[in-house]
Design an enzyme around this catalytic site. Sequence first.
Site, short mmCIF file in Angstrom:
data_model
loop_
_atom_site.label_atom_id
_atom_site.label_comp_id
_atom_site.label_asym_id
_atom_site.label_seq_id
_atom_site.Cartn_x
_atom_site.Cartn_y
_atom_site.Cartn_z
N HIS A 385 1.05 -0.81 -0.07
CA HIS A 385 -0.09 -0.10 0.37
C HIS A 385 0.91 1.20 -0.01
CE1 HIS A 385 -3.69 2.04 0.20
NE2 HIS A 385 -4.69 1.02 0.97
N ASP A 389 -2.31 2.04 -4.26
CA ASP A 389 -3.61 2.40 -3.30
C ASP A 389 -4.48 1.54 -3.64
OD1 ASP A 389 -2.96 4.38 -1.70
OD2 ASP A 389 -3.52 5.90 -3.64
#
Length: 412
Positions: A385, A389
């Site tokens: 992450h 995203d």
Amino acid sequence: MAVKVVMPKLGMAMKEGIVSIWNKGVGDFVKKGESIASVNSEKIEIEVESPAEGTVLKIAVPEGEGVPPGTVICYIGKAGEDIEEAELNHSQLIKTDKSSTMMIDERENGLQIQKSSKVRVKISPVARKIAEAANLNINKIQGTGPGGRITKEDVQEALRKVQVTTDDHKEKPDPVPSVEHKEEAQKIPLSGIRKVIADRMYNSLQTTAQLTINMKVDVSELIALQKQTAETIRINYDHKLTMTDFISRAVILSLQKHQEMNSAYLEDKIHLYKQIHLGMAVALEKGLVVPVIRQAENFSLLELSKKIKEVGRKAREVKLSNEELTGSTFTISNLGSYGVEHFTPVLNPPESGILGVGAVYDTPIFKGEKFERRSILPLSLTFDHRVVDGAPAASFLQTVKQYLEEPITMLI
């Protein structure tokens, strides 16, 4: 003159190799080409073969110790031949009279086993560790393996007999309620590939921001296409396309459209790669390895399939070079053949993504107003992450899904 056996260089990037197991001991006779030890680097383990026929005169590097490539790990020559003290790089040569017993193979736990070179006890490494942990005298154990070699089962049988004898001589106490039962567990040192995997997986979870998303893919049309083309491919190319081949092709095409997934997080920078170096996780007896198919975007479906089978075969035969085990930019891990439907794959740092492939299962699904039997493939995408995203990662997985549900697009 004694022949030096050195630590092999398992790839250009190798800085240190570790002796996993010695298959031969001091005083043992070896033939040219016979395996004398197993050594490993960060990602690969190989057998070291004897470069000459003769007797093992000296083991210079004990099990579990790491040394740079080119370091002498043992000497092979004529029985009784002396080795100059200056040539020894780890321990001083112990001089003994030919008729006396000699000290051989100093173990990490400080024990030294004394015995005549003519009556060396043949015992497997696992059996030796169990015997040492239980303080058993291996000289009193009868081996049932080839050539009288003591096996793990022989040691376990000896332990059972010792326990029975001990129990027969114990006074029988009054029966009391059992509060707790402690069972002695076999302790296996973490070394070799298993230790590398443990360290890498722990570091992966500690140093990355991992998130996993799941998606189901209807592969009914893909399975139909696979069956329709199977005979033609067999006749014309003497080959068979598998579900893994199609999934790999879909991943490669999707990575070309979503470059952020073909990336790595290095030194606080995101590295985006144009070339796709696809890692294919392969389960071996000693652990997991990830051979790499370099520039996978340049292969056709058939070429990719052949390459996947080639690296898988080389992995199982322990013939992969260090270069073939490094540099992947995205990895596929398939547990479908084990019947696993869903799992959470762990990133292979510094990669930003890994795709977990589960087992195909059939289920009824509405098509219009009617139920149809459809084949469903579960996919699990783990991504970093810090780099990607959730929305871009989901978009990538959606593209993989589209290719697999419309398989003809992978052939155009």
